[in-house]
Every structure is written in C-alpha cells, then in structure tokens.
Motif scaffolding. Structure first.
Motif, PDB file in Angstrom:
ATOM      1  N   MET A  60       0.820  -1.209   0.000  1.00 31.91           N
ATOM      2  CA  MET A  60       0.000   0.000   0.000  1.00 31.91           C
ATOM      3  C   MET A  60       0.859   1.267   0.000  1.00 31.91           C
ATOM      4  O   MET A  60       0.501   2.287  -0.566  1.00 31.91           O
ATOM      5  CB  MET A  60      -0.862  -0.042   1.283  1.00 31.91           C
ATOM      6  N   LEU A  61       2.023   1.185   0.637  1.00 35.32           N
ATOM      7  CA  LEU A  61       2.896   2.357   0.773  1.00 35.32           C
ATOM      8  C   LEU A  61       4.008   2.379  -0.282  1.00 35.32           C
ATOM      9  O   LEU A  61       4.880   3.247  -0.252  1.00 35.32           O
ATOM     10  CB  LEU A  61       3.522   2.386   2.174  1.00 35.32           C
ATOM     11  N   GLY A  62       3.991   1.418  -1.206  1.00 33.91           N
ATOM     12  CA  GLY A  62       5.036   1.375  -2.231  1.00 33.91           C
ATOM     13  C   GLY A  62       6.345   0.810  -1.727  1.00 33.91           C
ATOM     14  O   GLY A  62       7.388   0.976  -2.369  1.00 33.91           O
ATOM     15  N   ILE A  63       6.306   0.116  -0.586  1.00 31.87           N
ATOM     16  CA  ILE A  63       7.509  -0.498   0.005  1.00 31.87           C
ATOM     17  C   ILE A  63       7.635  -1.923  -0.524  1.00 31.87           C
ATOM     18  O   ILE A  63       6.637  -2.644  -0.621  1.00 31.87           O
ATOM     19  CB  ILE A  63       7.379  -0.518   1.550  1.00 31.87           C
ATOM     20  N   GLN A  64       8.847  -2.337  -0.830  1.00 30.83           N
ATOM     21  CA  GLN A  64       9.061  -3.728  -1.271  1.00 30.83           C
ATOM     22  C   GLN A  64       9.297  -4.615  -0.051  1.00 30.83           C
ATOM     23  O   GLN A  64      10.294  -4.427   0.658  1.00 30.83           O
ATOM     24  CB  GLN A  64      10.273  -3.820  -2.197  1.00 30.83           C
ATOM     25  N   PRO A  65       8.400  -5.583   0.210  1.00 34.44           N
ATOM     26  CA  PRO A  65       8.649  -6.506   1.321  1.00 34.44           C
ATOM     27  C   PRO A  65       9.500  -7.690   0.854  1.00 34.44           C
ATOM     28  O   PRO A  65       9.266  -8.243  -0.213  1.00 34.44           O
ATOM     29  CB  PRO A  65       7.242  -6.965   1.720  1.00 34.44           C
ATOM     30  N   ILE A  66      10.485  -8.062   1.644  1.00 29.76           N
ATOM     31  CA  ILE A  66      11.307  -9.249   1.364  1.00 29.76           C
ATOM     32  C   ILE A  66      11.142 -10.171   2.567  1.00 29.76           C
ATOM     33  O   ILE A  66      11.606  -9.855   3.670  1.00 29.76           O
ATOM     34  CB  ILE A  66      12.780  -8.863   1.175  1.00 29.76           C
ATOM     35  N   VAL A  67      10.396 -11.268   2.376  1.00 29.16           N
ATOM     36  CA  VAL A  67      10.050 -12.164   3.489  1.00 29.16           C
ATOM     37  C   VAL A  67      10.979 -13.376   3.475  1.00 29.16           C
ATOM     38  O   VAL A  67      11.169 -14.007   2.431  1.00 29.16           O
ATOM     39  CB  VAL A  67       8.575 -12.612   3.389  1.00 29.16           C
ATOM     40  N   LEU A  68      11.561 -13.676   4.618  1.00 28.50           N
ATOM     41  CA  LEU A  68      12.504 -14.787   4.749  1.00 28.50           C
ATOM     42  C   LEU A  68      12.065 -15.711   5.880  1.00 28.50           C
ATOM     43  O   LEU A  68      11.579 -15.234   6.922  1.00 28.50           O
ATOM     44  CB  LEU A  68      13.907 -14.257   5.066  1.00 28.50           C
ATOM     45  N   GLN A  69      12.249 -17.010   5.673  1.00 26.71           N
ATOM     46  CA  GLN A  69      11.966 -18.011   6.709  1.00 26.71           C
ATOM     47  C   GLN A  69      13.239 -18.816   6.934  1.00 26.71           C
ATOM     48  O   GLN A  69      13.474 -19.820   6.236  1.00 26.71           O
ATOM     49  CB  GLN A  69      10.822 -18.922   6.271  1.00 26.71           C
ATOM     50  N   PRO A  70      14.082 -18.390   7.877  1.00 28.50           N
ATOM     51  CA  PRO A  70      15.353 -19.097   8.103  1.00 28.50           C
ATOM     52  C   PRO A  70      15.121 -20.584   8.371  1.00 28.50           C
ATOM     53  O   PRO A  70      14.195 -20.966   9.083  1.00 28.50           O
ATOM     54  CB  PRO A  70      15.926 -18.392   9.336  1.00 28.50           C
ATOM     55  N   GLY A  71      15.998 -21.390   7.779  1.00 21.76           N
ATOM     56  CA  GLY A  71      15.854 -22.837   7.930  1.00 21.76           C
ATOM     57  C   GLY A  71      14.979 -23.441   6.861  1.00 21.76           C
ATOM     58  O   GLY A  71      14.971 -24.657   6.671  1.00 21.76           O
ATOM     59  N   THR A  72      14.190 -22.588   6.162  1.00 18.05           N
ATOM     60  CA  THR A  72      13.331 -23.073   5.079  1.00 18.05           C
ATOM     61  C   THR A  72      13.828 -22.530   3.742  1.00 18.05           C
ATOM     62  O   THR A  72      14.171 -23.274   2.852  1.00 18.05           O
ATOM     63  CB  THR A  72      11.870 -22.650   5.318  1.00 18.05           C
ATOM     64  N   ASP A  73      13.861 -21.177   3.645  1.00 14.97           N
ATOM     65  CA  ASP A  73      14.320 -20.592   2.383  1.00 14.97           C
ATOM     66  C   ASP A  73      15.618 -19.795   2.542  1.00 14.97           C
ATOM     67  O   ASP A  73      16.131 -19.245   1.581  1.00 14.97           O
ATOM     68  CB  ASP A  73      13.221 -19.742   1.731  1.00 14.97           C
ATOM     69  N   THR A  74      16.127 -19.703   3.771  1.00 16.69           N
ATOM     70  CA  THR A  74      17.492 -19.191   3.984  1.00 16.69           C
ATOM     71  C   THR A  74      18.150 -20.096   5.019  1.00 16.69           C
ATOM     72  O   THR A  74      17.507 -20.970   5.592  1.00 16.69           O
ATOM     73  CB  THR A  74      17.516 -17.729   4.493  1.00 16.69           C
ATOM     74  N   TRP A  75      19.426 -19.865   5.304  1.00 18.53           N
ATOM     75  CA  TRP A  75      20.188 -20.738   6.201  1.00 18.53           C
ATOM     76  C   TRP A  75      19.576 -20.792   7.601  1.00 18.53           C
ATOM     77  O   TRP A  75      19.032 -19.800   8.074  1.00 18.53           O
ATOM     78  CB  TRP A  75      21.636 -20.239   6.312  1.00 18.53           C
ATOM     79  N   ALA A  76      19.698 -21.933   8.231  1.00 20.78           N
ATOM     80  CA  ALA A  76      19.257 -22.075   9.627  1.00 20.78           C
ATOM     81  C   ALA A  76      20.146 -21.199  10.512  1.00 20.78           C
ATOM     82  O   ALA A  76      21.378 -21.256  10.413  1.00 20.78           O
ATOM     83  CB  ALA A  76      19.354 -23.533  10.048  1.00 20.78           C
ATOM     84  N   LEU A 324       4.295   1.396   9.384  1.00 21.61           N
ATOM     85  CA  LEU A 324       5.283   1.565   8.309  1.00 21.61           C
ATOM     86  C   LEU A 324       5.356   3.022   7.863  1.00 21.61           C
ATOM     87  O   LEU A 324       6.446   3.534   7.573  1.00 21.61           O
ATOM     88  CB  LEU A 324       4.936   0.649   7.122  1.00 21.61           C
ATOM     89  N   GLU A 325       4.207   3.707   7.828  1.00 19.38           N
ATOM     90  CA  GLU A 325       4.194   5.157   7.528  1.00 19.38           C
ATOM     91  C   GLU A 325       5.083   5.896   8.507  1.00 19.38           C
ATOM     92  O   GLU A 325       5.937   6.693   8.140  1.00 19.38           O
ATOM     93  CB  GLU A 325       2.760   5.682   7.735  1.00 19.38           C
ATOM     94  N   GLN A 326       4.866   5.606   9.782  1.00 18.95           N
ATOM     95  CA  GLN A 326       5.586   6.303  10.852  1.00 18.95           C
ATOM     96  C   GLN A 326       7.093   6.051  10.756  1.00 18.95           C
ATOM     97  O   GLN A 326       7.902   6.932  11.009  1.00 18.95           O
ATOM     98  CB  GLN A 326       5.068   5.788  12.207  1.00 18.95           C
ATOM     99  N   MET A 327       7.440   4.813  10.370  1.00 16.27           N
ATOM    100  CA  MET A 327       8.859   4.439  10.431  1.00 16.27           C
ATOM    101  C   MET A 327       9.601   4.653   9.114  1.00 16.27           C
ATOM    102  O   MET A 327      10.825   4.817   9.131  1.00 16.27           O
ATOM    103  CB  MET A 327       8.998   2.981  10.893  1.00 16.27           C
ATOM    104  N   LEU A 328       8.885   4.673   7.976  1.00 20.81           N
ATOM    105  CA  LEU A 328       9.600   4.691   6.700  1.00 20.81           C
ATOM    106  C   LEU A 328       9.208   5.828   5.752  1.00 20.81           C
ATOM    107  O   LEU A 328       9.986   6.141   4.845  1.00 20.81           O
ATOM    108  CB  LEU A 328       9.406   3.352   5.978  1.00 20.81           C
ATOM    109  N   ALA A 329       7.997   6.402   5.917  1.00 23.39           N
ATOM    110  CA  ALA A 329       7.590   7.416   4.953  1.00 23.39           C
ATOM    111  C   ALA A 329       8.302   8.738   5.235  1.00 23.39           C
ATOM    112  O   ALA A 329       8.628   9.039   6.390  1.00 23.39           O
ATOM    113  CB  ALA A 329       6.068   7.617   5.005  1.00 23.39           C
TER     114      ALA A 329
END
Ligand code: CP
Length: 332
Positions: A60-76, A324-329
């Motif tokens: 909604m704010l035009g921010i790119q989310p990068i979601v990671l799940q360590p141990g599943t799609d990144t290193w444990a 997110l507005e408060q912290m990044l906009a």
C-alpha cells in the motif's frame, strides 16, 4: 533509530495516535507512501495474519517486502553467542542481521518464546540480536513477550467500537483452555494495550495460570496513570461485567519447569471455554487468531453477533500501514 518492540516504545499518547491514524487509513485517507524503500521480514515461526498484513501494508505504501523463513528458504540461524557452530545451524544471527540491514530500510522479526527458561524469555534473545546488530529500524512481529502489531489492531477495534476514549470501560482478559502451553506474548500485549487506553482491566485465570508479575505490575502502573486499573480474578463470572472480553490461552508463568503438572490441570479446566452465555448483551469478544474452535471458545461465540474477531484481524493491515508510515515514509 526507531524501534517498535512492545508497542509503547514511543509512549501511550503516540500509541493512541497510531491507532487513530490506522482508523483514518481504514476510512479512506491517503497513505503517506515510501516508494523505493525495502522491508526485510524474518519469520522464525509460522504466521498467516502478521505475514500477509505486513506484506499488504508495505504494498500500500510502495515499500518492497522481502520475506525470509530461516531454515526453510534461507540458512538455519544460530542464536547462541559464542556457539561452536559444528551442528545444524549454518549462519549466526549477528552475521545475518548485519548483512540484511545493508539491503533494506527496516527489519522485522518474529521469534516466539522458548517456554523453557523464564529469564531467557524475558531477555528476548532473538529480538535483542536484531536490535543489537541491525543498522536500520526494527519492528517486532511477535517476540517472546510482546506482539505490538496485534495490540494496535486490538486497540483500533476497541476504539472503533467503544469510541475514541474508552477510558474506564471494563475489559476482561480471560485465560482459555488449549491442548498445550502457549507463549504469553499476546496476553501480555492485551494488558499493555488496555492499560494504554486507560481501561478497567480484569485479568481472569485459574490459579497457577498467572502471567509474568513484571508485566502485570507494569500494565497496572500504566493503567493507573491513564485513569484505569488492573485487578486479578480467579472467578470467571467477571466476564459478564465486561464490555470487552479477550480470550486467549497461555502457559502459566509459575508453570515454567513443571509443564507436565500444568498439562494435568489443563485437562480439568475445559469450563473456562468462552461461550455466548458468558458475554453481556453489549460486550465484544476478541481473540487474536488462530483459534482452536470449541476448545478456546465455541462456534456460537466466535460466529455470533458479539464477535469482533474477524474485523480485528482485518485491522492488522491498517495498523501495520500506520506503523510503516511512521517508520519509513518521508515527512510531508
Ligand atoms: N494473530 C496473529 O499474529 O496471527 P498469525 O500468527 O497468523 O500472524
């Protein structure tokens, strides 16, 4: 540096202002966008609402989310300081966080309580590692002790339903049955949230299913400062007196180290399940979800006219957007 760790990081008035802003966004106000910014969201535990709402809010704010799940799609991840890493873990959290914070403008992390060592859970080692090693703001997506984004959504529903100043309104946080001991981040957060709103809080639970006395004392002090109060009851008849009933299960603070005893007692406490008849006609029933239907609360209570459960889940997106507005906009 901005952090959202327990929801009251900036104080009670800014907490209420964030809630008001979320309700403005829900009502159609244009969000302050942050195009080109990136949010790294690291989930060490499963999620439906937190993950989708933070991704939707970022979009909604035009921010790119990068979601990671360590141990599943990144290193444990190895979490222990000084560990000799000759086992299953591949990357230390201090390296992962230091690297990730060079790629993104804010980091968010979910890491539940271990429920083994109470002092370790109080110390929140994973969340604290993110704070220590990140060079960008950190958002707590539910830690051992707190779930601030859930607290903001709960507060948004309470103020939407009871009016902008629910000071003094009676709220009962009731323990509910569950097959296993659960972390206390959500009930702890309910206490802080209701305290920040100045509500008259009753913490209802069977004996032995207490919350961390440090958390209860802190919430009681905040509630008193804000014109409310906090009492503890072992009599669930108090539910009938509430305008807001929040149902949740948790493992008792005094149950650390003796979960087998607690499990035996839990088997005798099915009468703490929330039913429609427990609620006053004008009361709202809240639960953070996911919920074990007909164990924690009945279908009739969860699906009935008193239920505020689904609307609160939907507010997770608007409250995440306000954060997110408060912290990044950029400031307008
Ligand atoms: N209430 C909540 O945080 O839901 P999830 O665990 O699905 O994110």
């Amino acid at each position: 540096m901005l952090y959202l760790l327990d929801g009251l990081d900036w104080g009670t008035a800014p907490f209420r202002a964030l809630v008001a802003r979320a309700l403005e966004l829900e009502a159609g106000a244009a969000p302050r966008r942050a195009p080109g910014k990136r949010l790294g969201a690291v989930f060490l535990n499963p999620s439906l609402r937190t993950r989708t709402s933070i991704e939707a809010a970022a979009g909604m704010l035009g921010i790119q989310p990068i979601v990671l799940q360590p141990g599943t799609d990144t290193w444990a991840l190895e979490l222990a300081e000084g560990a000799v890493m000759d086992g299953l873990t591949v990357e230390h959290v201090k390296d992962a966080v230091a690297v990730l914070s060079g790629f993104v403008d804010a980091l968010a992390v979910r890491a539940f309580a271990g429920l083994v060592d109470p002092e370790e859970d109080r110390a929140e080692p994973v969340l604290q590692a993110f704070v220590d090693y990140s060079t960008v703001p950190v958002i707590n997506l539910e830690s051992a002790r707190w779930h601030p984004l859930q607290g903001l959504a709960d507060a948004a529903t309470i103020t939407r339903r009871l009016g902008p100043d629910p000071k003094g309104e009676p709220l009962v946080l009731t323990w509910a049955p569950h097959p296993k001991a659960l972390p206390a981040a959500v009930p702890n957060q309910v206490l802080l949230t209701a305290a920040a709103l100045g509500m008259q809080i009753t913490l209802a639970h069977p004996e032995g299913f207490d919350l961390d006395p440090q958390v209860v004392a802190r919430a009681g002090a905040i509630a008193a400062d804000e014109g409310g109060g906090l009492t503890v009851s072992h009599d669930r008849a108090c539910l009938r007196e509430a305008r807001v009933v929040v149902a949740k299960s948790w493992g008792g603070w005094s149950g650390y180290g003796r979960r087998d005893d607690e499990a035996r007692r839990r088997a005798e406490l099915s009468s703490w399940r929330v039913e429609e008849r427990d609620l006053a006609p004008d009361a709202g029933l809240m639960h953070c979800l996911p919920v074990r239907r007909n164990v924690v609360a009945t279908d009739a209570a969860l699906d009935g006219p008193n239920s505020w459960v689904i609307e609160t889940a939907h507010r997770r997106m608007w409250t995440a957007a306000a954060v997110l507005e408060q912290m990044l906009a950029e400031e307008m």
